[in-house]
Design an enzyme around this catalytic site. Structure first.
Site, PDB file in Angstrom:
ATOM      1  NE  ARG A   1      22.702  41.728 -16.886  1.00  0.00           N
ATOM      2  CZ  ARG A   1      22.261  40.453 -17.083  1.00  0.00           C
ATOM      3  NH1 ARG A   1      21.370  40.064 -17.976  1.00  0.00           N
ATOM      4  NH2 ARG A   1      22.557  39.547 -15.950  1.00  0.00           N
TER       5      ARG A   1
ATOM      6  CE1 TYR B   1      16.126  35.604 -22.911  1.00  0.00           C
ATOM      7  CE2 TYR B   1      16.355  37.665 -21.620  1.00  0.00           C
ATOM      8  CZ  TYR B   1      16.205  36.301 -21.790  1.00  0.00           C
ATOM      9  OH  TYR B   1      15.395  35.538 -20.720  1.00  0.00           O
TER      10      TYR B   1
ATOM     11  CG  HIS C   1      21.695  33.634 -10.032  1.00  0.00           C
ATOM     12  ND1 HIS C   1      21.313  32.392 -10.067  1.00  0.00           N
ATOM     13  CD2 HIS C   1      21.144  34.160 -10.897  1.00  0.00           C
ATOM     14  CE1 HIS C   1      20.409  32.237 -11.083  1.00  0.00           C
ATOM     15  NE2 HIS C   1      20.553  33.323 -11.836  1.00  0.00           N
TER      16      HIS C   1
ATOM     17  CG  HIS D   1      17.238  29.548 -11.323  1.00  0.00           C
ATOM     18  ND1 HIS D   1      16.622  30.552 -10.910  1.00  0.00           N
ATOM     19  CD2 HIS D   1      17.956  29.920 -12.708  1.00  0.00           C
ATOM     20  CE1 HIS D   1      16.894  31.584 -11.838  1.00  0.00           C
ATOM     21  NE2 HIS D   1      17.573  31.204 -12.874  1.00  0.00           N
ATOM     22  CB  CYS D   2      16.089  25.346 -15.467  1.00  0.00           C
ATOM     23  SG  CYS D   2      14.609  24.110 -15.090  1.00  0.00           S
ATOM     24  CG  HIS D   3      15.199  30.435 -17.151  1.00  0.00           C
ATOM     25  ND1 HIS D   3      14.515  31.015 -16.317  1.00  0.00           N
ATOM     26  CD2 HIS D   3      16.489  30.388 -16.985  1.00  0.00           C
ATOM     27  CE1 HIS D   3      15.455  31.603 -15.578  1.00  0.00           C
ATOM     28  NE2 HIS D   3      16.664  31.053 -15.835  1.00  0.00           N
TER      29      HIS D   3
ATOM     30  CG  ASP E   1      20.932  30.640 -15.280  1.00  0.00           C
ATOM     31  OD1 ASP E   1      19.598  30.908 -15.444  1.00  0.00           O
ATOM     32  OD2 ASP E   1      21.632  31.287 -16.049  1.00  0.00           O
TER      33      ASP E   1
ATOM     34  CE1 TYR F   1      19.946  37.680 -11.013  1.00  0.00           C
ATOM     35  CE2 TYR F   1      18.699  37.683 -12.772  1.00  0.00           C
ATOM     36  CZ  TYR F   1      20.058  37.695 -12.342  1.00  0.00           C
ATOM     37  OH  TYR F   1      21.125  37.517 -13.172  1.00  0.00           O
TER      38      TYR F   1
ATOM     39  NE  ARG G   1      14.032  35.377 -11.622  1.00  0.00           N
ATOM     40  CZ  ARG G   1      14.641  35.330 -12.527  1.00  0.00           C
ATOM     41  NH1 ARG G   1      14.423  35.382 -13.921  1.00  0.00           N
ATOM     42  NH2 ARG G   1      15.985  35.226 -12.492  1.00  0.00           N
TER      43      ARG G   1
HETATM   44  C1  0GY Z   1      18.969  34.092 -14.830  1.00  0.00           C
HETATM   45  C2  0GY Z   1      19.580  35.233 -15.153  1.00  0.00           C
HETATM   46  C3  0GY Z   1      19.262  36.046 -16.160  1.00  0.00           C
HETATM   47  C4  0GY Z   1      18.150  36.157 -16.941  1.00  0.00           C
HETATM   48  C5  0GY Z   1      16.792  36.104 -16.397  1.00  0.00           C
HETATM   49  O1  0GY Z   1      14.643  35.996 -16.736  1.00  0.00           O
HETATM   50  C6  0GY Z   1      15.672  36.444 -17.318  1.00  0.00           C
HETATM   51  O2  0GY Z   1      15.896  36.625 -18.654  1.00  0.00           O
HETATM   52  O3  0GY Z   1      16.708  35.435 -15.433  1.00  0.00           O
HETATM   53  C7  0GY Z   1      20.411  37.118 -16.300  1.00  0.00           C
HETATM   54  O4  0GY Z   1      20.266  37.411 -17.581  1.00  0.00           O
HETATM   55  O5  0GY Z   1      21.346  37.291 -15.513  1.00  0.00           O
HETATM   56  O6  0GY Z   1      18.581  33.876 -13.620  1.00  0.00           O
HETATM   57  O7  0GY Z   1      18.153  33.305 -15.653  1.00  0.00           O
END
Ligand code: 0GY
Length: 289
Positions: free
Chosen positions: A126, A45, A176, A27-29, A244, A152, A120
């Site tokens: 938010r 954001y 999570h 789980h990373c981005h 994350d 999520y 996803r």
């Molecule tokens: C996560 C958590 C968050 C954000 C995102 O896609 C996203 O912007 O997943 C968060 O803000 O809780 O898992 O990366």
């Protein structure tokens, strides 16, 4: 929105714990780079660039072999940045896409060819403007073979989502753990409700991740360890783990990624549990073909 956010630690420590050879950060981005992959007009954001070079350097620093890159909400349904990172990984990354539910079958197949293995559904108000359950269900019925759905949500809407989750015809992965209140402990109402969800189907996976988001006590996140270790012990074939990174939109209490890795032996204390959490389970979901 004008200020770009740096949400990650500038010099994460080397973890004391060494992940087993072949371990997956599942789980990373990636963010951008913006000049090449602009953020969505609907992004909640606006991050600084955190592209594949940084991600792969962190992977090596922390002792991981592979990544599963989850499309972040700031890129909306344009998966180009995530696909670019997967392509640059040389086979060491796979991904989870975010799609417009009206996506064609051909476009889904192109995402598969680019390394995606799931989509996803994000229910955090938010982060996204709307989450149309009927359309999500429709697209979940026509995913490429072997794909799953990542969901999520926060604990307060778990019950409301039960019929929706029950209707999804492919495996589920819950980000999570659906954000339980870990201060309630392992037998608190949030964990009980989450266990009931896991018991409702044998193909629901979860990520015992994000102590930094879930434990208000802060690093070393003792409430998180106490609440989550029993869950991993009881569902060892259903969990996958990730950093994350780059911790979307975190502005306070940005975690040291080395410390996050040191949480692994606290929630998965045996070599067997660690192998399942870090290798067997993510391999089954992301590298089965
Ligand atoms: C996560 C958590 C968050 C954000 C995102 O896609 C996203 O912007 O997943 C968060 O803000 O809780 O898992 O990366």
């Amino acid at each position: 929105m004008s200020d770009r956010i740096t949400s990650w630690h500038s010099s994460p420590s080397k973890p004391s714990y060494t992940p087993p050879a072949g371990a997956v950060d599942a789980h990373c981005h990636v963010f951008g780079p913006m000049a090449q992959f602009p953020f969505s007009a609907k992004a909640k954001y606006l991050p600084e660039d955190a592209g594949p070079d940084k991600l792969f350097a962190l992977r090596d620093h922390l002792g991981f072999a592979k990544n599963v890159i989850v499309q972040a909400s700031c890129h909306g349904t344009d998966n180009s940045a995530t696909l670019d990172a997967i392509a640059k990984s040389g086979g060491k990354a796979r991904g989870v896409a975010v799609v417009d539910p009206a996506i064609s079958d051909e476009e889904l197949q192109a995402l598969h060819d680019g390394g995606m293995r799931g989509i996803r559904f994000n229910f955090l108000k938010r982060l996204v403007d709307d989450a149309p359950k009927d359309k999500f269900l429709e697209v979940s019925r026509r995913l490429p073979a072997g794909w799953h759905v990542v969901i999520y949500f926060e604990a307060d809407i778990l019950e409301e989502l039960l019929p929706f989750m029950a209707a999804i015809p492919v495996p589920l992965v819950i980000d999570h753990m659906g954000r339980p209140d870990v201060s309630q402990g392992p037998d608190g109402p949030d964990m009980k409700a989450f266990r009931a969800l896991l018991d409702s189907r044998d193909d629901i996976y979860f990520k015992p991740t994000c102590p930094d988001r879930l434990d208000a006590g802060g690093d070393p996140w003792n409430d998180f360890a106490a609440a989550v270790a029993p869950l991993v012990a009881d569902y060892p074939d259903r969990c996958i783990w990730g950093t994350d990174w780059p911790h979307p939109n975190m502005q306070d209490n940005i975690p040291d990624d080395g410390h996050l890795v040191d949480m692994i032996p606290r929630i998965a204390p045996t070599e067997e549990l660690q192998r399942k959490l870090l290798i067997d389970n993510p391999e089954r979901l992301y590298w089965a073909d």
